[in-house]
Write a protein that holds these residues in place. Structure first.
Motif, PDB file in Angstrom:
ATOM      1  N   ALA A  23       0.930  -1.271   0.203  1.00 13.34           N
ATOM      2  CA  ALA A  23       0.027   0.062   0.108  1.00 13.34           C
ATOM      3  C   ALA A  23       0.782   1.117   0.030  1.00 13.34           C
ATOM      4  N   THR A  24       1.911   1.253   0.908  1.00 15.48           N
ATOM      5  CA  THR A  24       2.748   2.312   0.799  1.00 15.48           C
ATOM      6  C   THR A  24       3.349   2.663  -0.491  1.00 15.48           C
ATOM      7  N   LEU A  25       3.797   1.540  -1.034  1.00 13.76           N
ATOM      8  CA  LEU A  25       4.516   1.635  -2.627  1.00 13.76           C
ATOM      9  C   LEU A  25       3.559   2.173  -3.555  1.00 13.76           C
ATOM     10  N   VAL A  26       2.363   1.538  -3.595  1.00 15.75           N
ATOM     11  CA  VAL A  26       1.306   2.208  -4.319  1.00 15.75           C
ATOM     12  C   VAL A  26       1.060   3.615  -4.440  1.00 15.75           C
ATOM     13  N   ARG A  27       0.858   4.039  -3.151  1.00 16.91           N
ATOM     14  CA  ARG A  27       0.885   5.546  -2.675  1.00 16.91           C
ATOM     15  C   ARG A  27       2.076   6.311  -3.295  1.00 16.91           C
ATOM     16  N   LEU A  28       3.135   5.968  -3.210  1.00 17.01           N
ATOM     17  CA  LEU A  28       4.499   6.564  -3.555  1.00 17.01           C
ATOM     18  C   LEU A  28       4.224   6.632  -5.059  1.00 17.01           C
ATOM     19  N   ARG A  29       3.872   5.487  -5.789  1.00 12.99           N
ATOM     20  CA  ARG A  29       3.779   5.457  -7.137  1.00 12.99           C
ATOM     21  C   ARG A  29       2.764   6.863  -7.763  1.00 12.99           C
ATOM     22  N   GLN A  34       2.214  12.175 -10.033  1.00 13.61           N
ATOM     23  CA  GLN A  34       1.592  13.839 -10.035  1.00 13.61           C
ATOM     24  C   GLN A  34       2.594  14.898 -10.253  1.00 13.61           C
ATOM     25  N   ARG A  35       3.592  14.401 -10.677  1.00 10.62           N
ATOM     26  CA  ARG A  35       4.785  15.451 -10.670  1.00 10.62           C
ATOM     27  C   ARG A  35       4.378  16.499 -11.565  1.00 10.62           C
ATOM     28  N   PRO A  36       4.509  18.034 -11.083  1.00 13.12           N
ATOM     29  CA  PRO A  36       4.312  19.059 -11.885  1.00 13.12           C
ATOM     30  C   PRO A  36       5.063  19.213 -13.169  1.00 13.12           C
ATOM     31  N   ALA A  39       7.385  24.762 -14.559  1.00 17.06           N
ATOM     32  CA  ALA A  39       8.449  25.025 -13.568  1.00 17.06           C
ATOM     33  C   ALA A  39       7.870  25.641 -12.237  1.00 17.06           C
ATOM     34  N   ASN A  40       7.007  25.940 -12.109  1.00 10.68           N
ATOM     35  CA  ASN A  40       6.298  26.537 -10.757  1.00 10.68           C
ATOM     36  C   ASN A  40       6.947  25.780  -9.658  1.00 10.68           C
ATOM     37  N   PRO A  41       7.842  26.564  -8.991  1.00 10.03           N
ATOM     38  CA  PRO A  41       8.602  26.103  -7.777  1.00 10.03           C
ATOM     39  C   PRO A  41       7.749  25.756  -6.579  1.00 10.03           C
ATOM     40  N   GLY A  42       6.807  26.410  -6.342  1.00  8.34           N
ATOM     41  CA  GLY A  42       5.882  26.281  -5.253  1.00  8.34           C
ATOM     42  C   GLY A  42       5.267  24.848  -5.436  1.00  8.34           C
ATOM     43  N   GLU A  43       4.559  24.480  -6.702  1.00 12.78           N
ATOM     44  CA  GLU A  43       3.993  23.298  -6.946  1.00 12.78           C
ATOM     45  C   GLU A  43       5.065  21.988  -6.678  1.00 12.78           C
ATOM     46  N   PHE A  44       6.325  22.444  -7.221  1.00 12.57           N
ATOM     47  CA  PHE A  44       7.365  21.434  -7.264  1.00 12.57           C
ATOM     48  C   PHE A  44       7.785  21.171  -5.701  1.00 12.57           C
ATOM     49  N   VAL A  45       7.962  22.051  -4.774  1.00  9.69           N
ATOM     50  CA  VAL A  45       8.261  22.040  -3.401  1.00  9.69           C
ATOM     51  C   VAL A  45       6.922  21.154  -2.931  1.00  9.69           C
ATOM     52  N   ASP A  46       5.657  21.401  -3.048  1.00  2.00           N
ATOM     53  CA  ASP A  46       4.556  20.670  -2.375  1.00  2.00           C
ATOM     54  C   ASP A  46       4.767  19.224  -3.090  1.00  2.00           C
ATOM     55  N   TRP A  47       4.921  18.978  -3.906  1.00  6.24           N
ATOM     56  CA  TRP A  47       5.289  17.696  -4.828  1.00  6.24           C
ATOM     57  C   TRP A  47       6.346  16.927  -3.829  1.00  6.24           C
ATOM     58  N   GLY A  48       7.264  17.692  -3.685  1.00  6.94           N
ATOM     59  CA  GLY A  48       8.545  17.111  -3.109  1.00  6.94           C
ATOM     60  C   GLY A  48       8.258  16.558  -1.659  1.00  6.94           C
ATOM     61  N   GLU A  49       7.425  17.446  -0.984  1.00  7.16           N
ATOM     62  CA  GLU A  49       7.001  16.932   0.427  1.00  7.16           C
ATOM     63  C   GLU A  49       6.324  15.903   0.504  1.00  7.16           C
ATOM     64  N   LYS A  50       5.350  15.767  -0.466  1.00  6.91           N
ATOM     65  CA  LYS A  50       4.388  14.659  -0.540  1.00  6.91           C
ATOM     66  C   LYS A  50       5.367  13.534  -0.876  1.00  6.91           C
ATOM     67  N   ILE A  51       6.150  13.533  -1.686  1.00  6.93           N
ATOM     68  CA  ILE A  51       7.186  12.382  -1.802  1.00  6.93           C
ATOM     69  C   ILE A  51       7.918  12.011  -0.650  1.00  6.93           C
ATOM     70  N   ALA A  52       8.605  12.960  -0.041  1.00  7.40           N
ATOM     71  CA  ALA A  52       9.161  12.865   1.451  1.00  7.40           C
ATOM     72  C   ALA A  52       8.543  11.942   2.083  1.00  7.40           C
ATOM     73  N   CYS A  54       5.929  10.027   1.659  1.00  7.60           N
ATOM     74  CA  CYS A  54       5.740   8.646   1.219  1.00  7.60           C
ATOM     75  C   CYS A  54       7.215   7.827   1.239  1.00  7.60           C
ATOM     76  N   LEU A  55       8.026   8.318   1.194  1.00  7.12           N
ATOM     77  CA  LEU A  55       9.171   7.728   1.541  1.00  7.12           C
ATOM     78  C   LEU A  55       9.551   7.308   2.889  1.00  7.12           C
ATOM     79  N   ASP A  56       9.265   8.369   3.854  1.00  5.13           N
ATOM     80  CA  ASP A  56       9.115   8.233   5.100  1.00  5.13           C
ATOM     81  C   ASP A  56       8.380   6.871   5.839  1.00  5.13           C
ATOM     82  N   ALA A  57       7.105   6.926   5.114  1.00  2.16           N
ATOM     83  CA  ALA A  57       6.111   5.817   5.319  1.00  2.16           C
ATOM     84  C   ALA A  57       6.599   4.257   4.984  1.00  2.16           C
ATOM     85  N   VAL A  58       7.307   4.456   3.640  1.00  2.00           N
ATOM     86  CA  VAL A  58       7.774   3.280   3.175  1.00  2.00           C
ATOM     87  C   VAL A  58       9.131   2.752   4.176  1.00  2.00           C
TER      88      VAL A  58
END
Length: 76
Positions: A23-29, A34-36, A39-52, A54-58
């Motif tokens: 389940a954690t790997l499915v969520r990570l995928r 959903q990677r933006p 080149a909007n830096p704000g959206e990319f930072v938000d996405w990066g935090e979501k990835i982090a 997910c990686l913490d959960a894995v």
């Protein structure tokens, strides 16, 4: 957690992925997909935090049954 299921022979063992790890790997995928595109830096930072997140959960799911047993013993 990956569990080996079978009669004991390596060639006959099937690997079964722990449902929590799966389940954690499915969520990570899903989050990775959903990677933006722009080149909007704000959206990319938000996405990066979501990835982090997910990686913490894995990272907290032990990949092997022996590791899970060790973790359970230490928790007691």
């Amino acid at each position: 957690m990956v569990l080996a299921v079978g009669s004991g022979s390596r060639s006959e063992e099937a690997l079964v992925v722990d449902p929590i790890l799966k389940a954690t790997l499915v969520r990570l995928r899903a989050v990775k997909s959903q990677r933006p595109a722009d080149a909007n830096p704000g959206e990319f930072v938000d996405w990066g935090e979501k990835i982090a997140d997910c990686l913490d959960a894995v990272a907290i799911v032990p990949p092997f049954a022996a590791d899970q047993k060790d973790a359970d013993v230490r928790a007691d």
